[in-house]
Design a protein around this motif. Sequence first.
Motif, mmCIF file in Angstrom:
data_model
loop_
_atom_site.group_PDB
_atom_site.id
_atom_site.type_symbol
_atom_site.label_atom_id
_atom_site.label_comp_id
_atom_site.label_asym_id
_atom_site.label_seq_id
_atom_site.Cartn_x
_atom_site.Cartn_y
_atom_site.Cartn_z
ATOM 1 N N SER A 51 0.852 -1.180 0.000
ATOM 2 C CA SER A 51 0.000 0.000 0.000
ATOM 3 C C SER A 51 0.893 1.237 0.000
ATOM 4 O O SER A 51 1.982 1.229 0.579
ATOM 5 C CB SER A 51 -0.897 0.014 1.241
ATOM 6 N N LEU A 52 0.410 2.309 -0.624
ATOM 7 C CA LEU A 52 1.147 3.564 -0.618
ATOM 8 C C LEU A 52 0.832 4.414 0.614
ATOM 9 O O LEU A 52 1.572 5.332 0.948
ATOM 10 C CB LEU A 52 0.807 4.376 -1.877
ATOM 11 N N LEU A 53 -0.262 4.113 1.300
ATOM 12 C CA LEU A 53 -0.711 4.953 2.414
ATOM 13 C C LEU A 53 0.291 5.072 3.566
ATOM 14 O O LEU A 53 0.485 6.173 4.088
ATOM 15 C CB LEU A 53 -2.070 4.480 2.930
ATOM 16 N N PRO A 54 0.953 4.001 4.012
ATOM 17 C CA PRO A 54 1.916 4.182 5.113
ATOM 18 C C PRO A 54 3.015 5.199 4.792
ATOM 19 O O PRO A 54 3.381 6.002 5.649
ATOM 20 C CB PRO A 54 2.498 2.779 5.319
ATOM 21 N N GLY A 55 3.516 5.191 3.585
ATOM 22 C CA GLY A 55 4.541 6.162 3.192
ATOM 23 C C GLY A 55 4.014 7.589 3.212
ATOM 24 O O GLY A 55 4.698 8.520 3.651
ATOM 25 N N LEU A 56 2.774 7.769 2.758
ATOM 26 C CA LEU A 56 2.173 9.100 2.781
ATOM 27 C C LEU A 56 1.936 9.560 4.214
ATOM 28 O O LEU A 56 2.138 10.739 4.537
ATOM 29 C CB LEU A 56 0.864 9.109 1.995
ATOM 30 N N ILE A 80 3.055 -0.960 -6.104
ATOM 31 C CA ILE A 80 3.021 -1.804 -4.919
ATOM 32 C C ILE A 80 3.323 -3.211 -5.417
ATOM 33 O O ILE A 80 3.307 -3.462 -6.625
ATOM 34 C CB ILE A 80 1.662 -1.746 -4.189
ATOM 35 N N VAL A 81 3.579 -4.124 -4.498
ATOM 36 C CA VAL A 81 3.903 -5.500 -4.882
ATOM 37 C C VAL A 81 3.009 -6.451 -4.096
ATOM 38 O O VAL A 81 2.831 -6.297 -2.898
ATOM 39 C CB VAL A 81 5.387 -5.822 -4.610
ATOM 40 N N ASN A 130 3.904 -6.460 -9.696
ATOM 41 C CA ASN A 130 3.823 -5.025 -9.428
ATOM 42 C C ASN A 130 2.493 -4.498 -9.950
ATOM 43 O O ASN A 130 2.059 -4.884 -11.039
ATOM 44 C CB ASN A 130 4.948 -4.268 -10.110
ATOM 45 N N ILE A 131 1.884 -3.604 -9.184
ATOM 46 C CA ILE A 131 0.638 -2.959 -9.594
ATOM 47 C C ILE A 131 0.808 -1.464 -9.382
ATOM 48 O O ILE A 131 1.187 -1.033 -8.290
ATOM 49 C CB ILE A 131 -0.563 -3.467 -8.767
ATOM 50 N N LEU A 162 -4.260 1.965 -10.680
ATOM 51 C CA LEU A 162 -4.237 2.686 -11.959
ATOM 52 C C LEU A 162 -4.152 1.752 -13.175
ATOM 53 O O LEU A 162 -4.321 2.205 -14.304
ATOM 54 C CB LEU A 162 -3.034 3.634 -12.007
ATOM 55 N N GLU A 163 -3.879 0.475 -12.950
ATOM 56 C CA GLU A 163 -3.641 -0.463 -14.053
ATOM 57 C C GLU A 163 -4.743 -0.473 -15.128
ATOM 58 O O GLU A 163 -4.423 -0.519 -16.315
ATOM 59 C CB GLU A 163 -3.433 -1.878 -13.519
ATOM 60 N N PRO A 164 -6.032 -0.445 -14.765
ATOM 61 C CA PRO A 164 -7.049 -0.494 -15.813
ATOM 62 C C PRO A 164 -7.011 0.699 -16.768
ATOM 63 O O PRO A 164 -7.576 0.638 -17.855
ATOM 64 C CB PRO A 164 -8.378 -0.504 -15.042
ATOM 65 N N PHE A 165 -6.340 1.773 -16.380
ATOM 66 C CA PHE A 165 -6.327 2.977 -17.190
ATOM 67 C C PHE A 165 -5.026 3.187 -17.948
ATOM 68 O O PHE A 165 -4.900 4.140 -18.708
ATOM 69 C CB PHE A 165 -6.604 4.200 -16.302
#
Length: 183
Positions: free
Chosen positions: A27-32, A54-55, A67-68, A171-174
């Motif tokens: 998740s990117l949230l902990p870094g933010l 993320i992985v 990776n996503i 973001l992958e679907p876009f």
Amino acid sequence: MNRQDDCSQVVKLANPKSQEYQVVRTSLLPGLLKTVRENKAHPLPIKVFETSDIVIKDSTAERETRNIRHAAAVWCNKTAGFEVVHGLFDRIMAMLEVPRIADEKKESAKFGYYLREIDDPTFFPGRAASIVYRSGTEEEELNLGVLGILHPTVLTNFEIPYPCSALEFNLEPFLKAGKEPWE
């Protein structure tokens, strides 16, 4: 983040450089939230975002990981600002030309997105939603991500004294095949 891992998603490193970096982020949230913590002395509101990979574990991949590309944002102020992250997500989807599916059209719409209330321990009870996406080409719905007001225990764990709202989605679907989002 108030989440328990059953070891089905987290990728552990065999030779980590330090105790803090034993796993690859899911998740990117902990870094933010760490960024908000380190900048809490700055004037409010604090607005941060990130787009990165993320992985997760994926037994079908050659190295059993995948990776996503995700995007995430956190808004921190004297009030939670749920409407700010919700508005940010609506704007992102408008720029991607993905319409919001109205409540009365959820049964019939084939393309667009809508929000579904969820219980997620990262977020305040009753103040979290999953982002549901319909691509128009598949019959199934994709759970794209989450948004909501962060739970007070999450904020306490990151030593953040103000309420915060957060958003994280896939973001992958876009992404266009073979191109980065900014191309």
